[in-house]
Design a protein around this motif. Structure first.
Motif, PDB file in Angstrom:
ATOM      1  N   ASN A   1      92.597  87.046 -18.252  1.00  0.00           N
ATOM      2  CA  ASN A   1      92.310  86.805 -17.333  1.00  0.00           C
ATOM      3  C   ASN A   1      90.355  87.122 -17.179  1.00  0.00           C
ATOM      4  O   ASN A   1      89.900  86.851 -16.579  1.00  0.00           O
ATOM      5  N   LEU A   2      90.238  87.698 -17.991  1.00  0.00           N
ATOM      6  CA  LEU A   2      88.716  87.811 -18.004  1.00  0.00           C
ATOM      7  C   LEU A   2      88.094  86.996 -18.688  1.00  0.00           C
ATOM      8  O   LEU A   2      86.407  86.420 -18.681  1.00  0.00           O
ATOM      9  N   ARG A   3      88.370  85.877 -19.738  1.00  0.00           N
ATOM     10  CA  ARG A   3      88.041  84.702 -20.099  1.00  0.00           C
ATOM     11  C   ARG A   3      87.517  84.614 -19.008  1.00  0.00           C
ATOM     12  O   ARG A   3      86.114  83.839 -19.013  1.00  0.00           O
ATOM     13  N   PRO A   4      87.568  83.754 -18.385  1.00  0.00           N
ATOM     14  CA  PRO A   4      87.313  82.892 -17.069  1.00  0.00           C
ATOM     15  C   PRO A   4      85.327  83.360 -16.605  1.00  0.00           C
ATOM     16  O   PRO A   4      84.180  82.572 -16.157  1.00  0.00           O
ATOM     17  N   TYR A   5      85.363  84.848 -16.329  1.00  0.00           N
ATOM     18  CA  TYR A   5      84.621  85.408 -15.819  1.00  0.00           C
ATOM     19  C   TYR A   5      83.247  85.734 -16.565  1.00  0.00           C
ATOM     20  O   TYR A   5      82.487  85.651 -16.563  1.00  0.00           O
ATOM     21  N   ILE A   6      84.244  86.476 -18.133  1.00  0.00           N
ATOM     22  CA  ILE A   6      83.310  85.837 -19.124  1.00  0.00           C
ATOM     23  C   ILE A   6      82.341  84.932 -19.117  1.00  0.00           C
ATOM     24  O   ILE A   6      80.598  84.389 -19.534  1.00  0.00           O
ATOM     25  N   ALA A   7      82.945  83.631 -19.057  1.00  0.00           N
ATOM     26  CA  ALA A   7      82.496  82.661 -19.371  1.00  0.00           C
ATOM     27  C   ALA A   7      81.503  82.363 -18.068  1.00  0.00           C
ATOM     28  O   ALA A   7      80.280  81.673 -17.888  1.00  0.00           O
ATOM     29  N   GLU A   8      81.876  82.895 -17.164  1.00  0.00           N
ATOM     30  CA  GLU A   8      80.375  82.217 -15.799  1.00  0.00           C
ATOM     31  C   GLU A   8      79.279  83.397 -15.515  1.00  0.00           C
ATOM     32  O   GLU A   8      78.475  82.663 -15.584  1.00  0.00           O
ATOM     33  N   ALA A   9      80.093  84.049 -15.909  1.00  0.00           N
ATOM     34  CA  ALA A   9      78.697  85.642 -16.697  1.00  0.00           C
ATOM     35  C   ALA A   9      77.562  84.242 -18.120  1.00  0.00           C
ATOM     36  O   ALA A   9      76.474  84.978 -17.710  1.00  0.00           O
ATOM     37  N   VAL A  10      78.646  83.880 -18.800  1.00  0.00           N
ATOM     38  CA  VAL A  10      77.397  83.681 -20.053  1.00  0.00           C
ATOM     39  C   VAL A  10      76.885  82.210 -19.341  1.00  0.00           C
ATOM     40  O   VAL A  10      75.438  82.343 -19.919  1.00  0.00           O
ATOM     41  N   CYS A  11      77.107  80.955 -18.497  1.00  0.00           N
ATOM     42  CA  CYS A  11      76.778  80.558 -17.597  1.00  0.00           C
ATOM     43  C   CYS A  11      75.112  80.952 -16.727  1.00  0.00           C
ATOM     44  O   CYS A  11      75.157  79.878 -16.168  1.00  0.00           O
ATOM     45  N   ARG A  12      75.623  81.889 -16.123  1.00  0.00           N
ATOM     46  CA  ARG A  12      74.786  82.639 -14.824  1.00  0.00           C
ATOM     47  C   ARG A  12      73.544  82.901 -15.587  1.00  0.00           C
ATOM     48  O   ARG A  12      72.484  84.096 -15.381  1.00  0.00           O
ATOM     49  N   GLY A  13      73.627  83.404 -17.300  1.00  0.00           N
ATOM     50  CA  GLY A  13      72.393  83.842 -18.628  1.00  0.00           C
ATOM     51  C   GLY A  13      72.933  85.513 -17.812  1.00  0.00           C
ATOM     52  O   GLY A  13      71.537  86.266 -18.891  1.00  0.00           O
ATOM     53  N   PHE A  14      73.677  85.905 -18.104  1.00  0.00           N
ATOM     54  CA  PHE A  14      74.372  87.750 -18.507  1.00  0.00           C
ATOM     55  C   PHE A  14      74.427  87.719 -19.536  1.00  0.00           C
ATOM     56  O   PHE A  14      75.063  86.649 -20.497  1.00  0.00           O
ATOM     57  N   THR A  15      73.936  89.116 -20.505  1.00  0.00           N
ATOM     58  CA  THR A  15      73.614  89.117 -21.530  1.00  0.00           C
ATOM     59  C   THR A  15      74.948  89.633 -21.901  1.00  0.00           C
ATOM     60  O   THR A  15      75.423  90.445 -20.868  1.00  0.00           O
ATOM     61  N   GLU A  16      75.441  89.904 -22.907  1.00  0.00           N
ATOM     62  CA  GLU A  16      76.641  91.016 -23.544  1.00  0.00           C
ATOM     63  C   GLU A  16      76.587  92.023 -22.702  1.00  0.00           C
ATOM     64  O   GLU A  16      77.677  92.926 -22.148  1.00  0.00           O
ATOM     65  N   GLU A  17      75.250  92.621 -22.699  1.00  0.00           N
ATOM     66  CA  GLU A  17      74.874  93.910 -22.697  1.00  0.00           C
ATOM     67  C   GLU A  17      74.994  94.042 -21.339  1.00  0.00           C
ATOM     68  O   GLU A  17      75.682  94.741 -20.240  1.00  0.00           O
ATOM     69  N   GLU A  18      74.473  92.982 -19.983  1.00  0.00           N
ATOM     70  CA  GLU A  18      75.036  93.526 -18.528  1.00  0.00           C
ATOM     71  C   GLU A  18      75.942  93.599 -18.333  1.00  0.00           C
ATOM     72  O   GLU A  18      76.487  93.745 -17.712  1.00  0.00           O
ATOM     73  N   PHE A  19      76.765  92.618 -18.887  1.00  0.00           N
ATOM     74  CA  PHE A  19      78.238  91.853 -18.246  1.00  0.00           C
ATOM     75  C   PHE A  19      79.045  93.444 -18.573  1.00  0.00           C
ATOM     76  O   PHE A  19      80.032  94.054 -18.299  1.00  0.00           O
ATOM     77  N   ILE A  20      79.112  94.134 -20.053  1.00  0.00           N
ATOM     78  CA  ILE A  20      79.638  95.219 -20.432  1.00  0.00           C
ATOM     79  C   ILE A  20      79.126  96.753 -19.032  1.00  0.00           C
ATOM     80  O   ILE A  20      80.026  97.225 -18.825  1.00  0.00           O
ATOM     81  N   GLN A  21      78.036  96.380 -19.471  1.00  0.00           N
ATOM     82  CA  GLN A  21      77.381  97.724 -17.798  1.00  0.00           C
ATOM     83  C   GLN A  21      77.915  97.058 -17.109  1.00  0.00           C
ATOM     84  O   GLN A  21      78.468  98.770 -16.460  1.00  0.00           O
ATOM     85  N   THR A  22      77.627  96.511 -16.798  1.00  0.00           N
ATOM     86  CA  THR A  22      78.627  96.032 -14.763  1.00  0.00           C
ATOM     87  C   THR A  22      80.274  96.815 -15.257  1.00  0.00           C
ATOM     88  O   THR A  22      80.690  96.682 -14.534  1.00  0.00           O
ATOM     89  N   CYS A  23      81.350  96.514 -16.145  1.00  0.00           N
ATOM     90  CA  CYS A  23      82.770  96.361 -15.934  1.00  0.00           C
ATOM     91  C   CYS A  23      81.959  98.447 -16.792  1.00  0.00           C
ATOM     92  O   CYS A  23      82.946  98.879 -16.290  1.00  0.00           O
ATOM     93  N   LYS A  24      81.413  98.992 -17.150  1.00  0.00           N
ATOM     94  CA  LYS A  24      81.328 100.883 -17.412  1.00  0.00           C
ATOM     95  C   LYS A  24      80.736 101.039 -16.182  1.00  0.00           C
ATOM     96  O   LYS A  24      81.213 102.148 -15.556  1.00  0.00           O
ATOM     97  N   GLN A  25      80.316 100.021 -15.145  1.00  0.00           N
ATOM     98  CA  GLN A  25      79.869 101.414 -14.275  1.00  0.00           C
ATOM     99  C   GLN A  25      80.958 101.404 -13.337  1.00  0.00           C
ATOM    100  O   GLN A  25      81.764 102.275 -12.034  1.00  0.00           O
ATOM    101  N   ILE A  26      81.325 100.196 -13.128  1.00  0.00           N
ATOM    102  CA  ILE A  26      82.822  99.793 -11.606  1.00  0.00           C
ATOM    103  C   ILE A  26      83.843 100.213 -12.261  1.00  0.00           C
ATOM    104  O   ILE A  26      84.667 101.517 -11.437  1.00  0.00           O
TER     105      ILE A  26
END
Length: 129
Positions: free
Chosen positions: A95-120
């Motif tokens: 279930n996470l794969r499409p969200y990660i793929a979209e984040a990569v396509c939109r220029g999110f770094t791994e750190e930004e993605f993980i930080q967003t997850c941590k905040q939520i």
């Protein structure tokens, strides 16, 4: 109850309802053994078809979040939600794969993605949001 649906959303109403109930359990707004409204009552309260609520409840029951008793009605699973197993971990990754793929396509770094997850995630630990 704390249910807030977005009737304009592309996400189906029964999925929104499932997510809201799971979020209520995660934030301890709904505790093991707490009663939920009947299918008919909840459908009337939030203004949706009773089949929509029934579909959400059936999936929540199948996933172990709620129990449906003839006498007691609908209750949050008194034994708590089943703990994560390998099957759940695989489903989560799928279930996470499409969200990660979209984040990569939109220029999110791994750190930004993980930080967003941590905040939520922290919102659930604080019982906030």
């Amino acid at each position: 109850m704390f249910i807030q649906l977005d009737l304009e959303s592309a996400e189906p109403i029964y999925i929104q309802l499932q997510h809201q109930i799971i979020e209520g359990i995660a934030k301890k707004k709904l505790l093991p053994g707490d009663s939920l409204p009947s299918v008919r009552s909840l459908a009337s309260d939030i203004g949706v078809n009773l089949h929509t609520v029934n579909k959400a409840y059936k999936q929540l029951k199948q996933d172990g979040y709620i129990l449906i008793h003839r006498q007691k009605g609908v209750v949050v699973n008194p034994e708590g939600v089943p703990k994560a197993d390998n099957s759940y971990r695989e489903l989560l990754a799928k279930n996470l794969r499409p969200y990660i793929a979209e984040a990569v396509c939109r220029g999110f770094t791994e750190e930004e993605f993980i930080q967003t997850c941590k905040q939520i995630y922290s919102n659930f630990n604080e019982r906030g949001e």
